[in-house]
Design an enzyme around this catalytic site. Structure first.
Site, PDB file in Angstrom:
ATOM      1  CB  SER A 106      -0.901   0.007   1.237  1.00  0.00           C
ATOM      2  OG  SER A 106      -0.110  -0.046   2.405  1.00  0.00           O
ATOM      3  CG  HIS A 129      -3.371  -1.313  -2.558  1.00  0.00           C
ATOM      4  ND1 HIS A 129      -3.657  -0.015  -2.244  1.00  0.00           N
ATOM      5  CD2 HIS A 129      -3.323  -1.966  -1.373  1.00  0.00           C
ATOM      6  CE1 HIS A 129      -3.765   0.109  -0.932  1.00  0.00           C
ATOM      7  NE2 HIS A 129      -3.574  -1.070  -0.381  1.00  0.00           N
ATOM      8  CD  GLU A 141      -5.188   2.339  -4.900  1.00  0.00           C
ATOM      9  OE1 GLU A 141      -5.592   3.502  -4.754  1.00  0.00           O
ATOM     10  OE2 GLU A 141      -4.265   1.856  -4.209  1.00  0.00           O
ATOM     11  CG  ASN A 179      -3.423   4.366   1.492  1.00  0.00           C
ATOM     12  OD1 ASN A 179      -4.496   4.412   2.096  1.00  0.00           O
ATOM     13  ND2 ASN A 179      -2.667   3.286   1.471  1.00  0.00           N
TER      14      ASN A 179
END
Lengths: 274, 173
Positions: A106, A129, A141, A179
């Site tokens: 991540s 991800h 992702e 994120n």
């Protein structure tokens, strides 16, 4: 997280192997996946026949015993760059030239992980991800590193889409999409409050749910994720983006981390839990 | 209190227009959308301002609202326009929800500008990775200049570069 990813693949009727350094751990994970499928049969979400097929497609065994012609290897181990690199370097020779390597990182640049394998493999290495729980959360992702073959990333994107996921293709940039873009959800709430005041946390959480339409407010969500984890992600994205003022971590979050107020898991975070 | 004593301004006007509106209605009770400006500052300068709200970045007809003590009935006006006011005590530019969304939308524009992903994939990631009700680009659609105005107010107030709007956000009409 690896178990959830393996479960999702088996649910797509893909032959899947769950590997862990500790074999007891992978057997335990397998048993827990079986139990969750059995529950889904009881709830009539899956048929006994489907589950029987999924069980036959999912096995747990050591990585060294997996077939060299495996199509895709997804790493979901500890978030430590050197450990991840060592793993990929160690398995580069074990698998055939066609095997795709993916990391569920991540936070680390795909480029740095890819540097652990040979030049040809680098074209077939990318980030995938997943979000927890991987069987329920639809986003994956799909991250193409600078050496990743763009067609490979595009093909996986299309395949995930076909399987009912909601993939997002993104470049190898800090925090990828979620994120990074989600930092403001927490950071702004921390700047709106005037101090360590539960009544203010509660009001903001309620407004974000009721007016914003979010499932959870920022303070309750930080407590659930772990204030320490959230702070670590914020700090890592901020540092990777050259300490951009837009992403600066907030002192209140640091204060809670230092005081071991890590959220629900320590029974105290922004809120107190009993 | 009869609602004909009230005038309502939910426009996305600039600060000067808002101030002129208040001056023009000095003999009324005013309920005004102040998503992009500091409600405390307006309350202090214009006694006729009795209630404030933030509707401009709402996506679901719900809005944050605040009335001075004794003037809570003015919020009924919002209900009459089809909005559902939710009381707030956070009286700063953008209140809570619009301020948070402005920052998220701005970061999404920076990420897109830097070619992290397409707008569609950024929206998709935020909806399906962290359950946002709308992706940041869909949230901002048609209201980009409201977001810019709010960020510029926050930037001027705090002098914090955190609020500097992305060039592509500013350029979106």
């Amino acid at each position: 997280m690896g178990a959830g990813i393996a479960q999702w693949f088996a649910q797509q009727m893909v032959p899947t192997v769950l590997c862990d350094n500790n074999e007891t751990q992978s057997q335990k994970a397998l048993a827990s996946i079986h139990a969750s499928w059995d529950k889904l049969v009881e709830k009539e979400k899956l048929t006994a026949c489907q589950v029987s097929q999924m069980k036959s497609l999912l096995e747990a065994k050591p990585l060294s015993a997996t077939h060299p012609q495996t199509g895709l290897v997804i790493e979901a181990i500890i978030e430590d760059l050197n450990v991840k690199r060592s793993l990929f370097a160690a398995i580069d020779q074990q698998f055939s030239a066609g095997t795709i390597f993916a990391t569920n990182t991540s936070s680390f640049p795909i480029e740095l992980i890819a540097a652990a394998v040979g030049a040809d493999r680098q074209k077939r290495l990318l980030g995938l991800h997943f979000f927890n729980p991987a069987t329920l959360m639809k986003l994956v992702e799909v991250i193409a590193g600078p050496s990743t073959d763009p067609a490979l990333a595009q093909n996986l994107y299309s395949w995930f889409e076909k399987c009912g996921k909601e993939p997002a293709l993104c470049a190898d940039t800090p925090g990828f999409i979620v994120n990074r873009v989600a930092r403001g959800f927490y950071g702004e709430a921390l700047r709106i409050v005037t101090g360590d005041d539960e009544a203010q946390f509660k009001e903001i959480d309620q407004l974000m749910r009721e007016v914003g339409g979010f499932k959870m407010g920022p303070f309750e969500l930080m407590d659930l994720i772990g204030v320490d984890i959230n702070y670590a992600v914020t700090t890592s994205v901020w540092e990777a983006l050259h300490k951009s003022p837009r992403l600066t971590p907030h002192p209140l979050q640091k204060k809670l981390v230092d005081a071991k107020r890590h959220g629900k898991k320590t029974k105290r975070g922004f809120y107190a839990y009993e | 209190m009869p609602t004909n004593d009230w005038v309502l301004d939910l426009s996305a006007s600039d600060k000067e227009t808002k101030e002129a509106f208040l001056e023009q209605h000095a003999d009324k009770n005013v309920l005004m959308d102040l998503t992009c400006f500091d409600p405390q500052d307006f309350y202090q300068r214009f006694p006729q301002l009795k209630a404030v709200c933030s509707t401009l970045l709402s996506h679901n007809k719900k809005c944050e609202a605040h009335a001075k003590p004794g003037f809570e009935s003015g919020l009924q006006l919002l209900q009459e326009t089809g909005l559902s006011p939710v009381p707030t005590t956070f009286l700063g530019a953008g209140f809570v929800v619009a301020r948070t969304m402005a920052v998220i939308i701005n970061e999404a524009f920076y990420a897109w500008e830097e070619k992290t992903a397409s707008k569609e994939d950024i929206d998709r990631a935020m909806r399906f990775g962290v359950n946002y009700p709308l992706g940041p680009f869909a949230w901002a659609k048609g209201r980009e200049q409201v977001v810019v105005r709010l960020l510029e107010t926050l930037l001027a107030e705090t002098k914090d570069e955190r609020y500097r709007p992305a060039a592509t956000l500013k350029a979106t009409k």
